[in-house]
Scaffold this motif. Structure first.
Motif, PDB file in Angstrom:
ATOM      1  N   MET A  84      48.463  29.464  48.834  1.00  0.00           N
ATOM      2  CA  MET A  84      47.815  29.684  47.196  1.00  0.00           C
ATOM      3  C   MET A  84      47.478  31.614  47.400  1.00  0.00           C
ATOM      4  SD  MET A  84      47.511  26.776  45.941  1.00  0.00           S
ATOM      5  CE  MET A  84      46.820  27.295  44.406  1.00  0.00           C
ATOM      6  N   GLN A  85      47.662  31.796  47.920  1.00  0.00           N
ATOM      7  CA  GLN A  85      47.185  33.846  47.858  1.00  0.00           C
ATOM      8  C   GLN A  85      47.863  34.049  46.215  1.00  0.00           C
ATOM      9  OE1 GLN A  85      44.703  34.252  49.124  1.00  0.00           O
ATOM     10  NE2 GLN A  85      44.384  36.425  48.173  1.00  0.00           N
ATOM     11  N   THR A  86      49.402  33.226  46.210  1.00  0.00           N
ATOM     12  CA  THR A  86      49.564  34.169  45.235  1.00  0.00           C
ATOM     13  C   THR A  86      49.144  33.402  43.876  1.00  0.00           C
ATOM     14  OG1 THR A  86      51.026  32.528  44.978  1.00  0.00           O
ATOM     15  CG2 THR A  86      51.732  34.310  46.804  1.00  0.00           C
ATOM     16  N   CYS A  87      48.561  32.817  43.510  1.00  0.00           N
ATOM     17  CA  CYS A  87      47.809  31.983  42.046  1.00  0.00           C
ATOM     18  C   CYS A  87      46.507  32.576  42.600  1.00  0.00           C
ATOM     19  CB  CYS A  87      47.495  30.678  42.902  1.00  0.00           C
ATOM     20  SG  CYS A  87      49.051  30.394  42.665  1.00  0.00           S
ATOM     21  N   TYR A  88      45.584  33.086  43.757  1.00  0.00           N
ATOM     22  CA  TYR A  88      44.598  33.768  43.617  1.00  0.00           C
ATOM     23  C   TYR A  88      44.451  35.258  43.308  1.00  0.00           C
ATOM     24  CZ  TYR A  88      42.296  29.764  46.133  1.00  0.00           C
ATOM     25  OH  TYR A  88      42.549  28.275  46.701  1.00  0.00           O
ATOM     26  N   ARG A  89      45.008  35.657  43.942  1.00  0.00           N
ATOM     27  CA  ARG A  89      45.792  37.247  43.701  1.00  0.00           C
ATOM     28  C   ARG A  89      45.616  37.009  41.712  1.00  0.00           C
ATOM     29  NH1 ARG A  89      48.985  37.806  48.580  1.00  0.00           N
ATOM     30  NH2 ARG A  89      50.903  37.422  46.872  1.00  0.00           N
ATOM     31  N   GLU A  90      46.397  36.297  41.647  1.00  0.00           N
ATOM     32  CA  GLU A  90      46.614  36.942  39.377  1.00  0.00           C
ATOM     33  C   GLU A  90      45.251  36.692  39.137  1.00  0.00           C
ATOM     34  OE1 GLU A  90      48.886  37.146  37.865  1.00  0.00           O
ATOM     35  OE2 GLU A  90      50.479  37.027  39.545  1.00  0.00           O
ATOM     36  N   ALA A  91      43.757  36.040  39.477  1.00  0.00           N
ATOM     37  CA  ALA A  91      42.859  36.346  38.703  1.00  0.00           C
ATOM     38  C   ALA A  91      42.566  37.202  39.114  1.00  0.00           C
ATOM     39  CB  ALA A  91      42.224  34.470  39.503  1.00  0.00           C
ATOM     40  N   GLU A  92      42.197  37.606  40.565  1.00  0.00           N
ATOM     41  CA  GLU A  92      41.796  39.082  41.339  1.00  0.00           C
ATOM     42  C   GLU A  92      42.486  40.491  40.217  1.00  0.00           C
ATOM     43  OE1 GLU A  92      42.718  38.984  45.194  1.00  0.00           O
ATOM     44  OE2 GLU A  92      40.986  37.771  45.359  1.00  0.00           O
ATOM     45  N   ARG A  93      43.265  40.294  39.621  1.00  0.00           N
ATOM     46  CA  ARG A  93      44.126  40.993  38.698  1.00  0.00           C
ATOM     47  C   ARG A  93      43.626  41.602  37.804  1.00  0.00           C
ATOM     48  NH1 ARG A  93      49.513  41.804  41.390  1.00  0.00           N
ATOM     49  NH2 ARG A  93      49.842  40.314  42.453  1.00  0.00           N
ATOM     50  N   SER A  94      42.484  41.271  36.545  1.00  0.00           N
ATOM     51  CA  SER A  94      42.220  41.188  35.811  1.00  0.00           C
ATOM     52  C   SER A  94      40.754  41.436  35.769  1.00  0.00           C
ATOM     53  CB  SER A  94      42.087  39.992  35.409  1.00  0.00           C
ATOM     54  OG  SER A  94      41.169  39.229  35.556  1.00  0.00           O
ATOM     55  N   HIS A  95      40.129  42.129  37.342  1.00  0.00           N
ATOM     56  CA  HIS A  95      39.112  42.197  37.954  1.00  0.00           C
ATOM     57  C   HIS A  95      38.078  43.061  37.060  1.00  0.00           C
ATOM     58  CE1 HIS A  95      35.262  43.957  40.365  1.00  0.00           C
ATOM     59  NE2 HIS A  95      35.156  42.242  40.739  1.00  0.00           N
ATOM     60  N   GLY A  96      39.293  44.121  37.398  1.00  0.00           N
ATOM     61  CA  GLY A  96      39.109  45.526  36.300  1.00  0.00           C
ATOM     62  C   GLY A  96      39.283  45.948  35.383  1.00  0.00           C
ATOM     63  N   ARG A  97      40.012  45.464  34.440  1.00  0.00           N
ATOM     64  CA  ARG A  97      40.270  45.465  33.445  1.00  0.00           C
ATOM     65  C   ARG A  97      39.139  44.877  32.136  1.00  0.00           C
ATOM     66  NH1 ARG A  97      40.710  48.060  28.372  1.00  0.00           N
ATOM     67  NH2 ARG A  97      41.591  46.871  27.044  1.00  0.00           N
ATOM     68  N   LEU A  98      38.674  43.790  33.186  1.00  0.00           N
ATOM     69  CA  LEU A  98      37.952  42.962  32.175  1.00  0.00           C
ATOM     70  C   LEU A  98      36.600  42.696  32.535  1.00  0.00           C
ATOM     71  CD1 LEU A  98      38.170  40.215  30.487  1.00  0.00           C
ATOM     72  CD2 LEU A  98      37.188  38.486  32.526  1.00  0.00           C
ATOM     73  N   GLY A  99      35.680  43.613  33.643  1.00  0.00           N
ATOM     74  CA  GLY A  99      34.788  44.236  33.678  1.00  0.00           C
ATOM     75  C   GLY A  99      34.098  44.947  32.618  1.00  0.00           C
ATOM     76  N   GLN A 100      35.808  46.128  32.499  1.00  0.00           N
ATOM     77  CA  GLN A 100      35.368  46.863  31.939  1.00  0.00           C
ATOM     78  C   GLN A 100      35.180  46.724  30.349  1.00  0.00           C
ATOM     79  OE1 GLN A 100      39.042  49.189  32.066  1.00  0.00           O
ATOM     80  NE2 GLN A 100      38.095  50.585  33.895  1.00  0.00           N
ATOM     81  N   LEU A 101      35.705  45.512  30.020  1.00  0.00           N
ATOM     82  CA  LEU A 101      35.547  44.982  28.581  1.00  0.00           C
ATOM     83  C   LEU A 101      34.098  44.408  28.168  1.00  0.00           C
ATOM     84  CD1 LEU A 101      38.929  43.126  27.635  1.00  0.00           C
ATOM     85  CD2 LEU A 101      38.028  45.681  26.699  1.00  0.00           C
ATOM     86  N   ALA A 102      33.405  44.357  28.965  1.00  0.00           N
ATOM     87  CA  ALA A 102      32.844  42.857  29.928  1.00  0.00           C
ATOM     88  C   ALA A 102      31.285  43.540  30.062  1.00  0.00           C
ATOM     89  CB  ALA A 102      32.546  41.709  30.326  1.00  0.00           C
ATOM     90  N   ALA A 103      31.250  44.430  30.730  1.00  0.00           N
ATOM     91  CA  ALA A 103      29.950  45.640  30.835  1.00  0.00           C
ATOM     92  C   ALA A 103      29.050  45.376  29.987  1.00  0.00           C
ATOM     93  CB  ALA A 103      30.584  47.295  31.972  1.00  0.00           C
ATOM     94  N   PRO A 104      29.337  46.581  28.816  1.00  0.00           N
ATOM     95  CA  PRO A 104      29.160  47.148  27.885  1.00  0.00           C
ATOM     96  C   PRO A 104      27.945  45.629  26.920  1.00  0.00           C
ATOM     97  CG  PRO A 104      31.280  47.818  27.262  1.00  0.00           C
ATOM     98  CD  PRO A 104      31.199  46.894  28.361  1.00  0.00           C
ATOM     99  N   PHE A 105      28.267  44.436  27.416  1.00  0.00           N
ATOM    100  CA  PHE A 105      27.629  43.098  27.148  1.00  0.00           C
ATOM    101  C   PHE A 105      26.584  42.921  28.273  1.00  0.00           C
ATOM    102  CE2 PHE A 105      31.617  43.104  24.051  1.00  0.00           C
ATOM    103  CZ  PHE A 105      31.243  42.880  23.158  1.00  0.00           C
ATOM    104  N   GLY A 106      26.144  43.988  29.112  1.00  0.00           N
ATOM    105  CA  GLY A 106      25.372  43.539  29.664  1.00  0.00           C
ATOM    106  C   GLY A 106      25.918  41.835  30.565  1.00  0.00           C
TER     107      GLY A 106
END
Length: 619
Positions: free
Chosen positions: A403-425
C-alpha cells in the motif's frame, strides 16, 4: 518545575499539574455536553431526512483497521549517560511499541523494558536531520560560548530510526541493515497513523461531539487555526491541548535550571516533558473516566428528549438561521470574496489531485490482485497455492509495503497544500495526509471484501476452469465499477470536509469582531426551545459553514465538470471507516443473482480440472 529532569516530578509539581488538568476539564466539559446534544440532533435529523441518491456500492469490510505485528532486534540509545544497547522490539497490532532486553524475555512473556503508544510521534531516518532538530530544542536558552563539544550521537548511525514527539522523550533506535530499517519504517509509520486517527475514523456521535468540543474550546481560548492536536484518543487529545497551552511557561520556568549543555541539555528537556506529559495524560484519563457515566446517561436522555421534538427543533433552527444569514450576509460575503475566493480554486484542485492519484494507485493494485487470482485459478484451482493467493489478496489493505505506493501519493501534496493552507492558519497537514491514507486503505478493504464474497458466491463445483475464470472476470468488472462510484463519492467528501477544515476557522476568526456581537439578540428565541441541542453559536457556525460549502461545491463542479456533486453536509464529512452503507447480505444476494448457480437437478458440466472448494474465496 525545576530540578533534574530524569527524576520523577515532586509532590508540588504534581499538584500543580492536577490543578491545571482540573481547570481544563471544568472549562471543556460544558462544551462537550453541548456538542453531545448537537451531535444527537444531527444524527436523528440525518436518519429522518432524505437519503443520498447514490450510496456506497461496495460491501463494508468487517475487518478493523490494524497494523501487522512487527518484531525484531534493534539497538536503542538509552540509560544515563545514554549509550547504544541491544534490545528486542515488538510493534503490536494496536500501534503500541514495546522493547525487551532480549528475544527470550519477550517469548517467555516477560515484562518489557519500556513501551509507548505511537500517538503523535514523527519518524526520522536521517541522523543529520534529527541532530538539527535536537540542536534547535534549547538553542534559545544556551550560551554557546561556554558549551563543551557535544558527545551525544557524535558517532554516525548507519540505519537510524528516530521517533520524535513534541511533548515526550525521544526514542532512538538503529537497525542492522537497510532492509530491516525499511521494514521498521513502514511498520512504525503505520502504527503512528493507526493511533493518530482513532477519533477521525469513528462515526459515533460522542466522537464527533468530542472533536467539535475541542475545536470550540480552543476557539474560546483564541485559537482558530486547525492543527494536528486532535490526533489520538480523547485523553491524548486533551493532554496535547494542555501541553501546548503550558509549554511557553514550562520552558521559561524549567530551562534555566536544566543541567548539561548542547544536546545533553535538549535530551534532558525531552525527559522532563515526558514526565509532565505522563502526569497530564493520567489526569485527563481520570477526568474523562469520571465523566463517562454522566456521558452515557446524557446520551440516552438526549435521544429520548430530542427525537419526539426533532421537527420543531429543526424548524426553529431554520428560522434563526435565516435571520442570522440576513444579518451577517454583508461581512461574510465580503470576507469570502476578499480572502477565500482567490485561493479556493487552487486548494480544491490540489486536494482533488491528491485523491485522484491515491485512488488510481489503489485501483491499479486492486486490479493486479484480482488478475493474479484469475491466473492462479486457471493454473491450480484447488491447491494450496490458490488458498495462499486468496489469503494474500485478503491481506492487501494491511500490507504496508504494498500500500506504500498509494500512501506516497497522499504525501506528495504535503508541501504544496501546506503552503496554500498556511495563510489561513491551517497547520493540520499530518491529519490531512493521514485522512487521505485512511481513505485509500478503507476503499481497498471494501473492494477486496466485495470481490471475495461475490467470487465465493459465483464459483461452484459445476464449473470448469475456463468457466470459473470467466465468472471471476465478470466479478472483477463489477467490483471496479463499484470502486469507481465509491471512490468518486469519497473524493468529493474528502474535498468538502478538508476544504471546511482549512477555511472555516479562518472565516470565523475574521468575522469574530464584527458578527459575533450580533448573536445575543437571538439568544431568547433559542433558549425558548429549552434544548441543549440548539445554541446561537452553533447556528451561527452552521450558516457560515453552509456558505463555504456552496463555494466549495461550485468550484468542484467547475473542476470535475459534473452537473451534480451534491450530498448532505453530514454525509460529505463522514470518514468511511464506520460509515453505514448498503446491507451486506442484501448486496450479496443482489450480486448473486447476476452469477447464477447451476441448478441442483439436471446434467452438470464435468470440470476439466479440479474446481475450487466451497469457501475458498471467503476472506
Amino acid at each position: 518545575m525545576g530540578g533534574r529532569p530524569s527524576s520523577p516530578l515532586d509532590k508540588q509539581q504534581r499538584q500543580h499539574l492536577r490543578g491545571q488538568v482540573d481547570t481544563l476539564m471544568r472549562n471543556f466539559l460544558p462544551c462537550y455536553r453541548g456538542q453531545l446534544a448537537a451531535s444527537i440532533l444531527r444524527q436523528i435529523s440525518r436518519e429522518l431526512g432524505p437519503q443520498e441518491p447514490a450510496g456506497s456500492q461496495l460491501l463494508r469490510s468487517k475487518k478493523l483497521p490494524r497494523v501487522r505485528e512487527h518484531r525484531g532486534p534493534l539497538t536503542q540509545l538509552r540509560g544515563h549517560p545514554p549509550r547504544w544497547q541491544p534490545i528486542f522490539c515488538v510493534l503490536r497490532g494496536d500501534g503500541r511499541l514495546e522493547w525487551f532486553s532480549h528475544k527470550e524475555e519477550y517469548e517467555n512473556g516477560g515484562h518489557p523494558l519500556g513501551s509507548t503508544a505511537l500517538t503523535g510521534y514523527t519518524l526520522l531516518t536521517s541522523q543529520r536531520e534529527y541532530l538539527r532538530l535536537l540542536d534547535a530544542l534549547c538553542s534559545d536558552s544556551l550560551d554557546h560560548t561556554q558549551e563543551e563539544p557535544d558527545s551525544l550521537l557524535e558517532v554516525p548511525v548507519s540505519f537510524p530510526l528516530f521517533l520524535q514527539h513534541p511533548f515526550r522523550r525521544h526514542l532512538c533506535f538503529s537497525a542492522a541493515t537497510r532492509e530491516a530499517q525499511h521494514a521498521w519504517r513502514l511498520a512504525l509509520q503505520g502504527g503512528i497513523r493507526l493511533r493518530g486517527t482513532v477519533l477521525q475514523r469513528s462515526q459515533a456521535p460522542a466522537a464527533r461531539a468530542f472533536l467539535d468540543a475541542v475545536r470550540l474550546y480552543r476557539q474560546h481560548q483564541g485559537h482558530f487555526g486547525d492543527d494536528d492536536v486532535t490526533l489520538g484518543s480523547d485523553a491524548e487529545v486533551l493532554t496535547a491541548v494542555l501541553m501546548r497551552e503550558q509549554l511557553p511557561a514550562l520552558r521559561a520556568q524549567t530551562l534555566p535550571g536544566l543541567r548539561g549543555s548542547g544536546r545533553a541539555r535538549a535530551w534532558a528537556w525531552t525527559e522532563l516533558l515526558d514526565a509532565v506529559h505522563a502526569a497530564v495524560l493520567a489526569g485527563a484519563s481520570a477526568g474523562l473516566c469520571a465523566f463517562q457515566p454522566e456521558k452515557d446517561e446524557l446520551l440516552a436522555s438526549l435521544e429520548k428528549t430530542i427525537r419526539p421534538d426533532v421537527d420543531q427543533l429543526l424548524r426553529q433552527r431554520a428560522r434563526v438561521a435565516g435571520r442570522l444569514r440576513t444579518d451577517i450576509r454583508g461581512p461574510l460575503e465580503s470576507c469570502l470574496h476578499r480572502e477565500v475566493d482567490p485561493q479556493l480554486p487552487r486548494v480544491v484542485q490540489t486536494l482533488l489531485r491528491t485523491m485522484e492519484a491515491s485512488l488510481e494507485a489503489v485501483r491499479t493494485l486492486l486490479a493486479q490482485g484480482m488478475d493474479r487470482l484469475s491466473r492462479r485459478l486457471r493454473q491450480s484451482p484447488s491447491g494450496t497455492q490458490l488458498r495462499r493467493e486468496v489469503y494474500s489478496f485478503g491481506e492487501m489493505p494491511w500490507d504496508l509495503a504494498l500500500m506504500q505506493t498509494c500512501y506516497r501519493e497522499a504525501e506528495r501534496s504535503h508541501g504544496r497544500l501546506g503552503q496554500l493552507a498556511a495563510p489561513f492558519g491551517f497547520l493540520g497537514m499530518q491529519s490531512l495526509v493521514f485522512g487521505a491514507q485512511d481513505l485509500a486503505q478503507q476503499l481497498m478493504a471494501d473492494a477486496v471484501a466485495t470481490f471475495l464474497q461475490l467470487a465465493d458466491q459465483c464459483l461452484t463445483m459445476a464449473l470448469n476452469c475456463d468457466q470459473a475464470a470467466q465468472r471471476l472476470e465478470r466479478v472483477r468488472g463489477r467490483v471496479l465499477k463499484k470502486f469507481k462510484s465509491d471512490g468518486g463519492l469519497a473524493q468529493r467528501r474528502f474535498i468538502r470536509g478538508w476544504g471546511l477544515c482549512i477555511f472555516l476557522p479562518f472565516v470565523l476568526s475574521q468575522l469574530e469582531p464584527s458578527c459575533k456581537k450580533e448573536l445575543p439578540e437571538f439568544e431568547g428565541d433559542v433558549l425558548a426551545m429549552g434544548s441543549q441541542a440548539l445554541t446561537t453559536e452553533g447556528i451561527y457556525e452552521d450558516v457560515i459553514r453552509g456558505c463555504l460549502l456552496q463555494r466549495i461545491d461550485r468550484e468542484l463542479k467547475k473542476t470535475l465538470g459534473a452537473n451534480d456533486v451534491s450530498c448532505t453536509l453530514d454525509g460529505c464529512l463522514e470518514v468511511p471507516w464506520e460509515q453505514e452503507g448498503a446491507d451486506e447480505e442484501t448486496e450479496a444476494e443482489r450480486e448473486g443473482g447476476t452469477c447464477p448457480r447451476q441448478p441442483g437437478s439436471g446434467a452438470q458440466i464435468q470440470p476439466l480440472c479440479p474446481p475450487p472448494s466451497r469457501g475458498t474465496f471467503r476472506s
